[in-house]
Design a protein around this motif. Structure first.
Motif, mmCIF file in Angstrom:
data_model
loop_
_atom_site.group_PDB
_atom_site.id
_atom_site.type_symbol
_atom_site.label_atom_id
_atom_site.label_comp_id
_atom_site.label_asym_id
_atom_site.label_seq_id
_atom_site.Cartn_x
_atom_site.Cartn_y
_atom_site.Cartn_z
ATOM 1 N N GLY A 114 0.791 -1.220 0.000
ATOM 2 C CA GLY A 114 0.000 0.000 0.000
ATOM 3 C C GLY A 114 0.818 1.261 0.000
ATOM 4 N N HIS A 115 0.100 2.381 0.121
ATOM 5 C CA HIS A 115 0.661 3.734 0.107
ATOM 6 C C HIS A 115 1.732 3.867 1.190
ATOM 7 C CE1 HIS A 115 0.498 8.168 -0.231
ATOM 8 N NE2 HIS A 115 0.580 8.162 1.092
ATOM 9 N N PRO A 116 2.807 4.660 0.947
ATOM 10 C CA PRO A 116 3.135 5.382 -0.274
ATOM 11 C C PRO A 116 4.076 4.574 -1.152
ATOM 12 C CG PRO A 116 4.600 6.091 1.463
ATOM 13 C CD PRO A 116 3.704 5.032 2.068
ATOM 14 N N GLY A 117 4.485 5.184 -2.254
ATOM 15 C CA GLY A 117 5.513 4.579 -3.074
ATOM 16 C C GLY A 117 5.038 4.183 -4.452
ATOM 17 N N ILE A 118 5.887 3.448 -5.147
ATOM 18 C CA ILE A 118 5.603 3.001 -6.502
ATOM 19 C C ILE A 118 4.553 1.895 -6.450
ATOM 20 C CG2 ILE A 118 6.589 1.871 -8.534
ATOM 21 C CD1 ILE A 118 9.233 3.248 -7.885
ATOM 22 N N PRO A 119 3.421 2.036 -7.170
ATOM 23 C CA PRO A 119 2.402 0.980 -7.156
ATOM 24 C C PRO A 119 2.994 -0.370 -7.536
ATOM 25 C CG PRO A 119 1.549 2.961 -8.219
ATOM 26 C CD PRO A 119 3.019 3.194 -7.996
ATOM 27 N N GLY A 120 2.615 -1.390 -6.765
ATOM 28 C CA GLY A 120 3.111 -2.735 -7.028
ATOM 29 C C GLY A 120 4.425 -3.055 -6.348
ATOM 30 N N LYS B 13 24.007 0.793 14.354
ATOM 31 C CA LYS B 13 23.105 1.737 13.701
ATOM 32 C C LYS B 13 21.987 0.957 13.016
ATOM 33 C CE LYS B 13 26.103 5.211 14.339
ATOM 34 N NZ LYS B 13 27.167 4.477 15.062
ATOM 35 N N LEU B 14 20.783 1.535 13.012
ATOM 36 C CA LEU B 14 19.693 0.970 12.245
ATOM 37 C C LEU B 14 19.867 1.357 10.784
ATOM 38 C CD1 LEU B 14 16.858 -0.368 12.017
ATOM 39 C CD2 LEU B 14 15.901 1.906 12.452
ATOM 40 N N ARG B 15 19.793 0.385 9.893
ATOM 41 C CA ARG B 15 19.936 0.656 8.461
ATOM 42 C C ARG B 15 18.655 0.282 7.726
ATOM 43 N NH1 ARG B 15 25.433 -0.546 5.592
ATOM 44 N NH2 ARG B 15 25.749 1.463 6.645
ATOM 45 N N LEU B 16 18.196 1.207 6.879
ATOM 46 C CA LEU B 16 17.075 0.973 5.980
ATOM 47 C C LEU B 16 17.634 0.937 4.561
ATOM 48 C CD1 LEU B 16 16.041 2.873 8.493
ATOM 49 C CD2 LEU B 16 13.934 2.937 7.171
ATOM 50 N N ARG B 17 17.265 -0.111 3.810
ATOM 51 C CA ARG B 17 17.827 -0.328 2.478
ATOM 52 C C ARG B 17 16.682 -0.583 1.494
ATOM 53 N NH1 ARG B 17 22.947 -2.444 0.631
ATOM 54 N NH2 ARG B 17 22.751 -3.680 -1.277
ATOM 55 N N GLY B 18 16.578 0.279 0.491
ATOM 56 C CA GLY B 18 15.563 0.124 -0.534
ATOM 57 C C GLY B 18 16.182 -0.002 -1.906
ATOM 58 N N THR B 19 15.484 -0.692 -2.801
ATOM 59 C CA THR B 19 16.004 -0.915 -4.153
ATOM 60 C C THR B 19 14.909 -0.641 -5.172
ATOM 61 O OG1 THR B 19 15.376 -3.265 -4.278
ATOM 62 C CG2 THR B 19 17.486 -2.739 -3.244
ATOM 63 N N THR B 20 15.310 -0.202 -6.360
ATOM 64 C CA THR B 20 14.334 -0.005 -7.424
ATOM 65 C C THR B 20 14.983 -0.093 -8.798
ATOM 66 O OG1 THR B 20 12.556 1.430 -8.233
ATOM 67 C CG2 THR B 20 14.585 2.531 -7.513
ATOM 68 N N ASP B 21 14.232 -0.610 -9.752
ATOM 69 C CA ASP B 21 14.605 -0.483 -11.163
ATOM 70 C C ASP B 21 13.601 0.420 -11.878
ATOM 71 O OD1 ASP B 21 12.327 -2.020 -11.444
ATOM 72 O OD2 ASP B 21 13.300 -3.703 -12.450
ATOM 73 N N GLY B 22 12.789 1.119 -11.089
ATOM 74 C CA GLY B 22 11.798 2.024 -11.642
ATOM 75 C C GLY B 22 10.439 1.401 -11.873
ATOM 76 N N THR B 23 10.317 0.092 -11.674
ATOM 77 C CA THR B 23 9.044 -0.596 -11.829
ATOM 78 C C THR B 23 8.558 -1.058 -10.468
ATOM 79 O OG1 THR B 23 9.942 -2.837 -12.093
ATOM 80 C CG2 THR B 23 9.862 -1.445 -14.054
ATOM 81 N N GLY B 24 7.237 -1.300 -10.361
ATOM 82 C CA GLY B 24 6.707 -1.814 -9.113
ATOM 83 C C GLY B 24 7.279 -3.167 -8.754
ATOM 84 N N ALA B 25 7.304 -4.069 -9.728
ATOM 85 C CA ALA B 25 7.804 -5.419 -9.459
ATOM 86 C C ALA B 25 9.283 -5.416 -9.093
ATOM 87 C CB ALA B 25 7.562 -6.307 -10.676
ATOM 88 N N GLY B 26 10.010 -4.415 -9.535
ATOM 89 C CA GLY B 26 11.439 -4.351 -9.269
ATOM 90 C C GLY B 26 11.817 -3.407 -8.142
#
Length: 296
Positions: free
Chosen positions: A45-51, A65-78
């Motif tokens: 769900g919200h927020p972010g790239i749909p899917g 330290k707490l680390r947050l790591r996000g990844t994207t290829d520009g698509t929802g599935a990725g």
């Protein structure tokens, strides 16, 4: 001497014996972290790239330290996004965190509209919910929402409708690059008292909000890292190798019903660390306890 200094700081505001929440994230692993009232998000769900997927495995503890790591290829599935929240029991008082923002990905091409945050929030039960409450720091390293400018937002919310979007809030934009290597750690402070919220970046007051824009119900404390579906994508294409962004948190603090200055916050944390105090969880939960979901 350190204990005496901490006591003097803690009682210098209008609460005679304030309740503290403090965590310096010196855990051996995330399993130990989750036993201390922190919850990872997995719900879509919200927020972010749909899917996209909210990925608990994007959370880790690295060198205390707490680390947050996000990844994207520009698509929802990725795309994987990450969020962590603490119990819904925080309202008036002082909020603070020391955060390392990132202007550049740790791998892949630069340019995705990544949002790195520290905030407190309650659920939005319906459109224009009058009890919705949110205090929100958002860092946009690569711009977003129709602008390519790097900036830090400080936002106090009144209420919102998600679809079609219509928000009522006060906000401040600080046009500054905060995620440059070697200058990427920053202390954010929010003071919530007497109908006003006061916003500080590295000890400097940047804005003040009030009136209808003031929290009215207990909130959870959150950090998340996500990718805006709108805004500039300078790499110019979707797909390809994923881009990886990280945000680190050194410590987080809340002082119930007590206003501390940024200098007092820093001194209090230093005193606790000198005493070997890694965490405190003195802020009482409302009765009956409020649901502490991590999907809003």
């Amino acid at each position: 001497m350190a204990a005496a200094t901490a006591l003097t700081i803690a009682t210098s505001a209008h609460a005679a014996d304030p309740a503290f929440f403090f965590d310096d994230f010196s855990y051996p692993d995330t399993a130990a972290l989750f036993k201390q009232g922190w919850s990872p998000r997995s719900a879509a769900g919200h927020p972010g790239i749909p899917g996209s997927r909210w990925a608990p495995e994007g959370l880790s503890v690295v060198d205390g330290k707490l680390r947050l790591r996000g990844t994207t290829d520009g698509t929802g599935a990725g795309t994987t996004q990450v969020q962590i929240c603490h119990q819904r029991k925080y309202l008036a008082g002082t909020y603070a965190a020391r955060i390392r923002f990132s202007d550049l990905p740790v791998s892949g091409a630069d340019g995705d509209p990544v949002i790195q945050t520290f905030y407190a929030v309650s659920p939005l039960k319906h459109d224009f919910d009058p009890e919705f409450s949110e205090l929100d720091w958002e860092y946009l390293a690569n711009g977003g929402w129709g602008s390519d400018k790097t900036r830090l937002y400080g936002i106090t919310w009144q209420t919102v409708r998600m679809e079609p979007w219509l928000a009522f809030n006060q906000q401040h934009e600080e046009f500054v690059a905060l995620g440059q290597p070697g200058r990427d750690w920053h202390t954010l402070v929010m003071q919530v008292a007497d109908g006003r919220t006061h916003w500080f970046l590295d000890g400097r007051k940047v804005d003040e909000h009030g009136g209808r824009n003031y929290p009215v119900v207990p909130m959870s404390i959150n950090f998340n890292l996500w990718f805006s579906p709108n805004g500039p994508l300078p790499q110019g294409e979707k797909g390809g190798p994923p881009r990886v962004y990280e945000q680190d948190v050194d410590w987080v603090l809340h002082v119930k019903d007590t206003v501390l200055s940024p200098a007092q916050v820093e001194a209090q944390v230093a005193a606790w660390r000198a005493q070997g105090v890694a965490r405190l969880n003195q802020v009482p939960a409302p009765q009956p306890a409020l649901e502490s979901r991590c999907d809003f």
